[in-house]
Enzyme design. Sequence first.
Site, PDB file in Angstrom:
ATOM      1  N   PHE A   1      -0.390   9.776  -8.415  1.00  0.00           N
ATOM      2  CA  PHE A   1      -0.234   8.374  -8.066  1.00  0.00           C
ATOM      3  C   PHE A   1      -0.714   7.463  -9.165  1.00  0.00           C
ATOM      4  O   PHE A   1      -0.371   6.294  -9.167  1.00  0.00           O
ATOM      5  CB  PHE A   1      -0.973   8.053  -6.766  1.00  0.00           C
ATOM      6  CG  PHE A   1      -0.556   8.947  -5.620  1.00  0.00           C
ATOM      7  CD1 PHE A   1       0.787   9.103  -5.309  1.00  0.00           C
ATOM      8  CD2 PHE A   1      -1.499   9.657  -4.892  1.00  0.00           C
ATOM      9  CE1 PHE A   1       1.176   9.931  -4.263  1.00  0.00           C
ATOM     10  CE2 PHE A   1      -1.114  10.478  -3.846  1.00  0.00           C
ATOM     11  CZ  PHE A   1       0.221  10.614  -3.539  1.00  0.00           C
TER      12      PHE A   1
ATOM     13  N   TRP B   1       2.474   1.535  -3.417  1.00  0.00           N
ATOM     14  CA  TRP B   1       1.489   1.887  -4.446  1.00  0.00           C
ATOM     15  C   TRP B   1       1.392   3.403  -4.595  1.00  0.00           C
ATOM     16  O   TRP B   1       1.213   3.912  -5.698  1.00  0.00           O
ATOM     17  CB  TRP B   1       0.117   1.308  -4.081  1.00  0.00           C
ATOM     18  CG  TRP B   1      -0.948   1.607  -5.095  1.00  0.00           C
ATOM     19  CD1 TRP B   1      -1.282   0.862  -6.194  1.00  0.00           C
ATOM     20  CD2 TRP B   1      -1.834   2.747  -5.117  1.00  0.00           C
ATOM     21  NE1 TRP B   1      -2.307   1.460  -6.885  1.00  0.00           N
ATOM     22  CE2 TRP B   1      -2.659   2.621  -6.252  1.00  0.00           C
ATOM     23  CE3 TRP B   1      -1.991   3.851  -4.293  1.00  0.00           C
ATOM     24  CZ2 TRP B   1      -3.638   3.553  -6.566  1.00  0.00           C
ATOM     25  CZ3 TRP B   1      -2.963   4.782  -4.611  1.00  0.00           C
ATOM     26  CH2 TRP B   1      -3.777   4.633  -5.729  1.00  0.00           C
ATOM     27  N   HIS B   2       1.527   4.108  -3.493  1.00  0.00           N
ATOM     28  CA  HIS B   2       1.371   5.562  -3.531  1.00  0.00           C
ATOM     29  C   HIS B   2       2.585   6.277  -4.115  1.00  0.00           C
ATOM     30  O   HIS B   2       2.484   7.443  -4.492  1.00  0.00           O
ATOM     31  CB  HIS B   2       1.076   6.107  -2.126  1.00  0.00           C
ATOM     32  CG  HIS B   2      -0.333   5.849  -1.688  1.00  0.00           C
ATOM     33  ND1 HIS B   2      -0.719   4.659  -1.081  1.00  0.00           N
ATOM     34  CD2 HIS B   2      -1.446   6.612  -1.768  1.00  0.00           C
ATOM     35  CE1 HIS B   2      -2.015   4.729  -0.807  1.00  0.00           C
ATOM     36  NE2 HIS B   2      -2.475   5.888  -1.212  1.00  0.00           N
ATOM     37  N   GLY B   3       3.716   5.616  -4.183  1.00  0.00           N
ATOM     38  CA  GLY B   3       4.875   6.279  -4.776  1.00  0.00           C
ATOM     39  C   GLY B   3       6.167   5.535  -4.512  1.00  0.00           C
ATOM     40  O   GLY B   3       6.285   4.785  -3.532  1.00  0.00           O
TER      41      GLY B   3
ATOM     42  N   THR C   1       0.834  -1.204   0.000  1.00  0.00           N
ATOM     43  CA  THR C   1       0.000   0.000   0.000  1.00  0.00           C
ATOM     44  C   THR C   1       0.868   1.252   0.000  1.00  0.00           C
ATOM     45  O   THR C   1       0.593   2.213  -0.725  1.00  0.00           O
ATOM     46  CB  THR C   1      -0.931   0.011   1.224  1.00  0.00           C
ATOM     47  OG1 THR C   1      -1.788  -1.134   1.182  1.00  0.00           O
ATOM     48  CG2 THR C   1      -1.787   1.269   1.245  1.00  0.00           C
TER      49      THR C   1
END
Length: 476
Positions: free
Chosen positions: A476, A332-334, A329
Amino acid sequence: RIKCHPITNFDRSLPVSFSDLTFLFYFLPLFFAVYYIVPFRFKNTVLVLGSAAFYFLGAGVRDCVLLGASVVLHYALARGMEGRTVRARRALLVFGLCVDLFGLVYFKYAAFLLENLGKLTGTAFSLVELALPLGISFYLFQSVGYLIGVSRGRPAEKSFVDFSAFVLAFPQLTMGPILRYDEWRGALKSRTIAREDVFLGFERFLVGLCFKVLLADQLAPLWASLERIGYGYLSTPLAWLGAVSYSLQLYFDFSGYSLMAMGLGQMLGLPVPRNFDLPYLSRSVSEFYRRWHITLGTWFRDYLYIPLGGSRRGKARTALALTVVWVFTGLWHGASWNFVLWGVVLLCCILLEKFCIGSFLKEHRVLSHVYLLFVIPQTWVIFRITRLSDVSAYFSRLFPFFGTHSAVSAQDALKLLASYWWLLLLAIFFCLPQPRRFYEKHRGSLALDLPLFLLFWVCVYFIATSSGNAFLYSRF
């Protein structure tokens, strides 16, 4: 040493976004004029072509080619699974997952991996600079979910136009919510769009626009003021004020977009699920992330947490599954260590709640709210600041007994608070359930439509007189 040209993940923002005058006064009226006029059998085609034009204006030729290739690939793989054995379906699924993973790693994580590998080996790697394809994390996750469903026995969509409409639909293409095909399967084949759906959908769209333009965008300069001062030179009150203001800014930016997507979906006659459910009313971090970015959380739950065993195979397996979910998680955002740290901090909070303090939080209503509102703004600081050294500097001001640097006088916090107190109170008020209850009770009535009509033109004024603030999740 080799001269290095690393990948750069540029911030991407749509020139034609939901809070842009071009979208509001050109794209939206023109698209819906055509969409409502054509017979039903052409509506999905109009949606595909309009969404492709919307994406092209924001992303350009390269990203459109990548998106088109992704649509063709997942459609073909799903069709290829029909009538095949379980083993053959799994082989096609693995192939699709490998292609998707390669795309994500190449465009989103290659620079991060090579940079850290270079630090470990003392080698500088050379790679052509690339911009992150717009919305790739969202549309790949959505397509992967569809592919997994077909591999498990659900019927594949035979119409290429209908499948393309599911992936490309412009309300959710670049920033979600992450849809499930079963939610759209029936509506893509047959739907009736009543006049009430159009008006109520546009009403919801306007509420989201107000959240974005009148709350999130107006709070943004407060954090910018902190950046100008320097994180290591903030007073403790100012550091906490910044953490709270960014927590509210991010919420109204993303929840505003999600409401706009829901409203546009209703105007199309297609269901876009709610992505936020009053998260700041939660009493634990676990509950907060059941209410925040709901579609991403349920995606990780269904396709990662449960297949890894979830909570059914003992505490050790549960801890392992949660660790995998929250590390991914964060990533996933960066592609940055601050996102990894953000995920790990949340993981620690969730494990602590699950195995230690969960029952205490359930029994103490007030203390559980205080705990949540104390922890979450600190996690958003980690989320917001990319460099770990700056994160450390900021926390040295949140908790000055750990810091060694001098701080600016607390008068700075009072000066900013004098300008923003009313906006912060307004934002806090709209985090409560009462505004939603009023909205649900008075939808479609003059008591709501008249203020929204006036606020729409206030939004137009702010959009026209500002340089524009991209949606925070567009990166994102």
